[in-house]
Enzyme design. Structure first.
Site, short mmCIF file in Angstrom:
data_model
loop_
_atom_site.label_atom_id
_atom_site.label_comp_id
_atom_site.label_asym_id
_atom_site.label_seq_id
_atom_site.Cartn_x
_atom_site.Cartn_y
_atom_site.Cartn_z
N TYR A 5 0.83 -1.22 0.00
CA TYR A 5 0.00 0.00 0.00
C TYR A 5 0.86 1.27 0.00
CZ TYR A 5 -3.10 3.44 2.38
OH TYR A 5 -3.80 4.55 2.76
N GLY A 39 1.89 -7.99 -1.15
CA GLY A 39 1.78 -6.92 -2.15
C GLY A 39 1.39 -7.47 -3.51
N ASP A 97 13.11 -11.83 -1.35
CA ASP A 97 12.93 -11.64 0.08
C ASP A 97 14.04 -10.74 0.62
OD1 ASP A 97 12.77 -11.97 2.85
OD2 ASP A 97 12.27 -14.10 2.70
N ALA A 116 8.95 -3.12 3.90
CA ALA A 116 8.54 -4.52 4.00
C ALA A 116 8.35 -4.94 5.46
CB ALA A 116 9.58 -5.42 3.34
N TYR A 144 4.07 -6.74 17.31
CA TYR A 144 4.27 -5.88 16.13
C TYR A 144 5.02 -4.61 16.54
CZ TYR A 144 3.07 -2.39 12.54
OH TYR A 144 3.14 -1.37 11.61
N PHE A 200 1.30 7.25 12.08
CA PHE A 200 0.11 6.97 12.89
C PHE A 200 -0.85 6.20 11.96
CE2 PHE A 200 0.62 8.77 17.22
CZ PHE A 200 1.99 8.90 17.13
N LEU A 233 -10.01 0.85 9.41
CA LEU A 233 -11.36 1.43 9.51
C LEU A 233 -11.89 1.99 8.19
CD1 LEU A 233 -13.77 2.40 11.22
CD2 LEU A 233 -12.45 4.49 11.71
N PHE A 263 -15.98 -0.73 17.18
CA PHE A 263 -15.38 -1.41 18.33
C PHE A 263 -15.35 -0.51 19.57
CE2 PHE A 263 -12.74 -3.86 15.00
CZ PHE A 263 -13.66 -4.90 14.96
N GLY A 300 -6.52 -4.31 22.88
CA GLY A 300 -5.28 -3.60 22.56
C GLY A 300 -5.46 -2.26 21.90
N1 LIG Z 1 -0.77 0.86 6.99
C1 LIG Z 1 -0.61 1.56 8.10
O1 LIG Z 1 -1.54 2.20 8.62
C2 LIG Z 1 0.75 1.59 8.78
C3 LIG Z 1 0.87 2.29 9.99
C4 LIG Z 1 2.11 2.35 10.61
C5 LIG Z 1 3.21 1.74 10.01
N2 LIG Z 1 3.08 1.06 8.85
C6 LIG Z 1 4.26 0.41 8.26
O2 LIG Z 1 4.39 0.80 6.89
C7 LIG Z 1 4.96 -0.25 6.13
C8 LIG Z 1 4.11 -0.52 4.92
O3 LIG Z 1 2.79 -0.87 5.33
P1 LIG Z 1 1.67 -1.20 4.25
O4 LIG Z 1 0.37 -0.86 4.85
O5 LIG Z 1 2.05 -0.63 2.93
O6 LIG Z 1 1.80 -2.80 4.21
P2 LIG Z 1 1.60 -3.81 2.97
O7 LIG Z 1 1.41 -5.17 3.54
O8 LIG Z 1 0.58 -3.28 2.02
O9 LIG Z 1 3.02 -3.74 2.25
C9 LIG Z 1 4.17 -4.46 2.66
C10 LIG Z 1 4.91 -4.90 1.40
O10 LIG Z 1 6.13 -5.56 1.79
C11 LIG Z 1 6.25 -6.78 1.09
N3 LIG Z 1 7.04 -7.68 1.93
C12 LIG Z 1 6.67 -8.21 3.13
N4 LIG Z 1 7.67 -9.00 3.61
C13 LIG Z 1 8.67 -8.95 2.68
C14 LIG Z 1 9.96 -9.55 2.60
N5 LIG Z 1 10.42 -10.36 3.57
N6 LIG Z 1 10.73 -9.28 1.53
C15 LIG Z 1 10.29 -8.44 0.54
N7 LIG Z 1 9.09 -7.86 0.57
C16 LIG Z 1 8.28 -8.11 1.62
C17 LIG Z 1 4.82 -7.26 0.85
O11 LIG Z 1 4.70 -8.16 -0.22
C18 LIG Z 1 4.13 -5.92 0.58
O12 LIG Z 1 4.19 -5.59 -0.79
C19 LIG Z 1 5.11 -1.44 7.09
O13 LIG Z 1 6.44 -1.49 7.54
C20 LIG Z 1 4.16 -1.10 8.22
O14 LIG Z 1 4.59 -1.66 9.44
C21 LIG Z 1 1.88 0.98 8.21
O1 LIG Z 2 -13.84 -2.65 11.81
C1 LIG Z 2 -13.31 -1.76 12.50
C2 LIG Z 2 -11.94 -1.41 12.35
C3 LIG Z 2 -11.44 -0.43 13.18
N1 LIG Z 2 -12.22 0.18 14.10
C4 LIG Z 2 -11.65 1.20 14.98
O2 LIG Z 2 -11.10 2.21 14.16
C5 LIG Z 2 -9.91 2.75 14.75
C6 LIG Z 2 -8.78 2.62 13.76
O3 LIG Z 2 -8.48 1.24 13.59
P1 LIG Z 2 -7.52 0.71 12.44
O4 LIG Z 2 -7.50 -0.77 12.52
O5 LIG Z 2 -7.88 1.35 11.14
O6 LIG Z 2 -6.12 1.31 12.85
P2 LIG Z 2 -5.30 1.13 14.22
O7 LIG Z 2 -5.35 2.46 14.91
O8 LIG Z 2 -5.72 -0.05 14.98
O9 LIG Z 2 -3.88 0.75 13.62
C7 LIG Z 2 -2.89 1.66 13.24
O10 LIG Z 2 -2.00 1.81 14.29
C8 LIG Z 2 -1.40 0.61 14.73
C9 LIG Z 2 -0.52 0.99 15.87
O11 LIG Z 2 -1.27 1.33 16.98
C10 LIG Z 2 -0.63 -0.04 13.58
O12 LIG Z 2 0.52 0.73 13.24
C11 LIG Z 2 -1.50 -0.20 12.37
O13 LIG Z 2 -0.76 -0.67 11.26
C12 LIG Z 2 -2.14 1.11 12.03
O14 LIG Z 2 -3.02 0.98 10.96
C13 LIG Z 2 -9.66 1.93 16.02
O15 LIG Z 2 -10.16 2.66 17.10
C14 LIG Z 2 -10.53 0.67 15.83
O16 LIG Z 2 -11.04 0.15 17.04
C15 LIG Z 2 -13.54 -0.15 14.25
O17 LIG Z 2 -14.26 0.39 15.10
N2 LIG Z 2 -14.06 -1.12 13.44
#
Ligand SMILES: NC(=O)c1ccc[n+]([C@@H]2O[C@H](COP(=O)([O-])OP(=O)(O)OC[C@H]3O[C@@H](n4cnc5c(N)ncnc54)[C@H](O)[C@@H]3O)[C@@H](O)[C@H]2O)c1
Ligand SMILES: O=c1ccn([C@@H]2O[C@H](COP(=O)(O)OP(=O)(O)O[C@H]3O[C@H](CO)[C@H](O)[C@H](O)[C@H]3O)[C@@H](O)[C@H]2O)c(=O)[nH]1
Length: 329
Positions: A12, A37, A53, A76, A143, A171, A192, A210, A286
């Protein structure tokens, strides 16, 4: 312009980053094992994608000895908090051990700097809000702990080997490419905004809210939704900061504005013009009541200037993407 390795470029956030770097004229190599991905998330078919990888040391040796990189962006990761509680070994192996392999290879081949995707989960239960960089780090799930360990490794690698890095604690990443080409594609989806949009589109059951008994103004959890394009922009600013010779650092990235779950659902209704089918559900384990970033350091030190702070704009971009995605399913 330098050559950049984007690890996790088919995910993403990584795919939107790659699209932005490509548009800005950078020379890119993309690495992804396609575990979560999609190859089709790469906007330009001419971009070089290495399917592999990040924990494969022989592959990294080959990459780093055949190409000269000026920076590495590392997205990743396994990313699900709940899954990490049930399968911590996978999280420590995929996130910590594989990142260690990447760092060792970077040091050996004198590649740098590194921008690392960290998370608000490194803080655990907040002691105050908004959360700045001085906040105590006490993750409450594997995590968050895996990301915290990597942050510690980055400090140690800088001290011992001079590897420069910036850890960016996102965030709640949200929204989609403003041009509508790519967006969130997690499976399973737990976030969400996409779940609310899928409920509107009728491709998923009603959204479960939730918990309505949190100590927040309307009883639902408050989060800081930051547009994925603004996150990508912060990576570019962080690279420039390190290229200018500045020290390693960590920054919290958010809007600074919290929105409750109910406020997000209200925004979804305004943007889509349709009600969000939803039902009340118990609290999810959590979930802290309130997670909001203090991003003043990223703004003042990196010169980061987020463009899409408005929740309706964030939801509108996600909505444009989800409507397109549903047609592709
Ligand atoms: N989405 C969020 O809200 C959020 C919030 C905080 C932090 N992050 C961090 O941002 C980063 C990206 O998140 P995202 O939502 O795009 O996740 P995602 O799962 O969409 O993307 C992760 C990508 O990494 C690749 N990948 C996973 N393991 C691998 C490996 N061993 N070798 C090579 N490629 C690998 C997957 O195939 C995928 O394309 C992550 O590190 C995640 O922890 C995301
Ligand atoms: O079906 C749902 C999904 C989420 N929520 C609520 O919506 C808010 C946002 O939830 P998300 O799952 O969208 O996001 P989080 O805040 O749980 O997670 C984010 O913060 C985490 C760290 O706290 C991780 O980094 C994670 O990848 C990142 O997306 C939370 O209060 C959750 O309880 C709902 O009520 N219903």
């Amino acid at each position: 312009m330098g050559k950049i390795l984007v690890v996790g470029a088919c995910g993403y956030i990584g795919s939107i980053m790659a699209a932005q770097l490509f548009k800005a004229g950078y020379d890119l190599v993309l690495l992804d094992d396609l575990s979560t991905g999609f190859e089709s998330s790469i906007v330009d078919v001419n971009l070089k994608l290495v399917i592999g990888d990040v924990g494969d040391r022989a592959l990294l040796d080959l990459l780093f000895s055949t190409e000269k990189f000026h920076g590495v962006l590392h997205f990743a990761s396994l990313i699900q908090v709940g899954e990490s509680v049930l399968k911590p070994a996978q999280y420590y192996r995929s996130n910590v051990a594989k990142t260690l392999t990447l760092l060792e290879a970077m040091v050996e081949h004198d590649v740098g700097p590194l921008i690392f995707s960290s998370t608000a989960a490194v803080f655990g239960e907040p002691e105050y809000s908004p959360i700045d960089e001085a906040h105590r780090q006490a993750p409450i799930n594997p995590y968050g702990a895996s990301k915290f360990m990597i942050e510690r490794m980055l400090e140690d690698f800088d001290r011992a080997y001079g590897l420069k890095s910036v850890a960016l604690r996102y965030f709640n990443a949200a929204g989609a490419d403003p041009e509508g080409r790519i967006g969130e594609r997690h499976d399973p989806e737990t976030h969400l905004i996409p779940l609310a949009l899928h409920a509107v589109l009728g491709v998923r059951p009603p959204l479960k809210v939730f918990g309505r008994d949190y100590p927040t103004p309307d009883g639902t959890c408050v989060r800081d939704y930051i547009h994925v394009t603004d996150l990508a922009e912060a990576h570019l600013r962080a690279l420039e900061y390190l290229w200018a010779g500045n020290p390693s650092a960590r920054f919290n990235l958010g809007n600074g504005n919290g929105f409750s779950v109910q406020e997000v659902l209200d925004a979804v209704e305004r943007v889509t013009g349709r009600p969000v089918p939803s039902e009340d559900a118990p609290r999810r384990a959590g979930d802290p009541a309130n997670l909001v970033a203090d991003s003043r350091a990223a703004k003042s030190v990196l010169g980061w200037n987020p463009q899409y702070a408005d929740i309706d704009t964030i939801v509108a971009h996600a909505w444009a993407w989800e409507q397109k995605r549903v047609k592709l399913l």
